[in-house]
Enzyme design. Structure first.
Site, PDB file in Angstrom:
ATOM      1  N   ASP A 180       0.882  -1.166   0.000  1.00 37.17           N
ATOM      2  CA  ASP A 180       0.000   0.000   0.000  1.00 37.17           C
ATOM      3  C   ASP A 180       0.915   1.209   0.000  1.00 37.17           C
ATOM      4  OD1 ASP A 180      -1.615   2.170   0.569  1.00 37.17           O
ATOM      5  OD2 ASP A 180      -2.938   1.054   1.902  1.00 37.17           O
ATOM      6  N   HIS A 181       1.024   1.869  -1.153  1.00 31.17           N
ATOM      7  CA  HIS A 181       2.032   2.921  -1.262  1.00 31.17           C
ATOM      8  C   HIS A 181       1.760   4.083  -0.307  1.00 31.17           C
ATOM      9  CE1 HIS A 181      -0.938   4.617  -4.136  1.00 31.17           C
ATOM     10  NE2 HIS A 181      -0.443   5.780  -3.764  1.00 31.17           N
ATOM     11  N   HIS A 243      -6.239   2.400   1.206  1.00 32.84           N
ATOM     12  CA  HIS A 243      -5.342   3.480   1.625  1.00 32.84           C
ATOM     13  C   HIS A 243      -5.851   4.238   2.852  1.00 32.84           C
ATOM     14  CE1 HIS A 243      -3.244   2.659  -1.992  1.00 32.84           C
ATOM     15  NE2 HIS A 243      -4.011   3.344  -2.798  1.00 32.84           N
TER      16      HIS A 243
END
Length: 489
Positions: A180-181, A243
């Protein structure tokens, strides 16, 4: 030039190596980690894709991508040559168990058997299981192997389970890194430091002092060429279920004993399990969904979502949800999560609204204090305080803003979120990756909302491109006496 601790030699195998994610994010991130001294000379990056290319052709594509996507002051032809010297390519349909795998097997066999191998799946998630099966059947999974899975992990609980079961059949959970950036962003990680390294804030981080929390991720861009893909996802799946729920976890979790991965992930899981379910008959009161119509963004006329898509759609480009975390710390404190395409401005932020001072000594109630964590752009932290207004000769209050911008030394830009995460996978440090039970807990909470929306239990609203969203989103907050951050300015 800054230097970071060098990692052990590794082989990074990227499936989907000709795709946009690899060219735009992964290769520039690995280049930057080499530039600052983290990647040893013996390390190798091996791209694989179905596209018929020889190594030289792939290196030219990679060079073009680096020149295009790296800042001009970061791109260096000499460093690029060095980086490309560590890059290779294999034409391979990873879902087929043919002889193409022999080329990849031969390349990997050139390294010592104990070398770290990271398999990065930059492909459609429905291909993950078959790639894992082929890695297994060609004896390419070693005890030092890790697999990195790009989102989305499914479109609902059932599809997420199929993906997780398919990968988990061949890799133990300890070797699976769901990326999950957002968790790789420095300012998101700084939420942990702000909360737990500052006794002043830590003491006030409870329902007794905090009135509400807002978590926003908005973009000025629309869906453009991704309209057909986006229409299968939507704002809730694309941003909130993964996110923004992860950001909420960092804001709301109890203090882990240490920053060891299992402790942090257990603390996040406890928050996800404490999210109050939204029953079907409350979805219209607790959520707002919308689609952008034609409007003006940055002075330019832009079309509406349905015009870009070219057909009717029940997919939202805006989503706002009121979330309740049923723990003693957060009893009756609303968390508002929203995300939008074609918003008035690009912003990702967390806003902590404190309760107003309970005093009548100033003749009126002072404005509430606020902490704003700017995730992007202009990473930093703002603290809004009440002070005496020096422009008046009577005792009157106004708001002073303390702005602590978070910058790298020398004014260098923050490392891209992928840089930290790619190297953490090599290190075998999963703290910023998502564990399977977190994925499942997030889907358990989100899926009833998605089902209710699919049945039109909450009407689809509209908002003009270039605005902050549907008017109904303001009503969502007004129900609790709250308002969005931009309306507090």
């Amino acid at each position: 030039m800054e230097h970071f601790q060098q990692v052990e030699p590794f082989d990074y195998v990227i499936f989907g190596a000709t795709g946009d994610l690899t060219m735009r994010k992964l290769l520039p991130a690995l280049y930057n980690r080499m530039r600052v001294g983290q990647i040893p000379d013996e390390a190798r990056i091996i791209g694989t894709a179905r596209t018929e290319l020889n190594r030289e052709q792939y290196l030219e594509r990679a060079r073009d991508a680096l020149q295009r996507f790296l800042p001009a002051d970061i791109y260096n032809p000499g460093l690029t040559d060095r980086f490309l010297g560590q890059l290779d390519y294999v034409t391979l349909d990873a879902t087929q168990s043919g002889t193409d795998w022999n080329d990849l097997s031969s390349l990997l066999a050139e390294a010592p058997p104990e070398r770290i191998r990271v398999y990065y799946f930059a492909t459609a998630p429905q291909l993950y299981a078959s790639i894992c099966e082929n890695l297994h059947s060609h004896d390419l999974i070693t005890p030092q192997s890790r697999v990195v899975l790009e989102k989305p992990i499914g479109t609902d609980m059932a599809t997420a389970t199929v993906i997780n079961d398919g990968v988990g059949h061949y890799f133990p959970e300890s070797q699976i890194y769901r990326i999950d950036h957002y968790l790789g962003k420095e300012t998101v990680q700084n939420i942990i430091a702000l909360r737990f390294a500052n006794p002043l804030l830590n003491a006030a981080w409870t329902k007794d002092f905090i009135e509400s929390v807002q978590i926003t991720a908005a973009e000025t861009v629309g869906v453009e060429g991704r309209a057909s893909y986006y229409d299968t996802s939507g704002a809730l799946r694309d941003m909130i279920q993964n996110h923004l729920l992860q950001v909420l976890c960092l804001v709301a979790m109890e203090a882990p004993d240490t920053l060891e991965a299992s402790k942090v992930r257990n603390a996040k899981l406890a928050v996800l399990n404490a999210l109050r379910p939204i029953p079907e008959d409350r979805v219209a009161q607790e959520t707002v969904r919308g689609q952008y119509t034609a409007g003006v963004v940055n002075g330019e006329n832009v079309p509406g979502y349905l015009e870009e898509l070219g057909q009717p759609s029940n997919t939202e480009t805006y989503a706002a949800v009121r979330v309740w975390v049923d723990t003693p710390r957060w009893k009756d404190v609303p968390f508002y999560i929203r995300t939008a395409k074609r918003s008035a401005k690009k912003v990702s932020e967390v806003v902590i609204n404190f309760r107003p001072a309970a005093t009548a000594m100033f003749g009126s109630t002072p404005a509430s204090n606020r902490i704003v964590v700017r995730v992007q752009p202009n990473e930093g932290v703002e603290l809004h305080l009440n002070v005496k207004n020096p422009a008046l000769d009577v005792f009157s209050l106004h708001t002073a803003d303390l702005d602590a911008s978070i910058r790298m030394e020398g004014g260098q830009p923050f490392p891209d979120s992928y840089e930290r995460l790619l190297i953490d996978a090599v290190r075998g440090n999963p703290v910023l990756f998502i564990r399977r039970d977190e994925v499942e807990a997030a889907w358990r909470w989100a899926e009833p909302v998605l089902d209710a929306w699919a049945q039109n239990k909450a009407p689809m609203q509209t908002y003009s491109a270039g605005s902050y969203g549907p008017q109904q989103a303001n009503t969502l907050l007004a129900d609790q006496g709250d308002k969005w951050h931009e309306d507090m300015e």
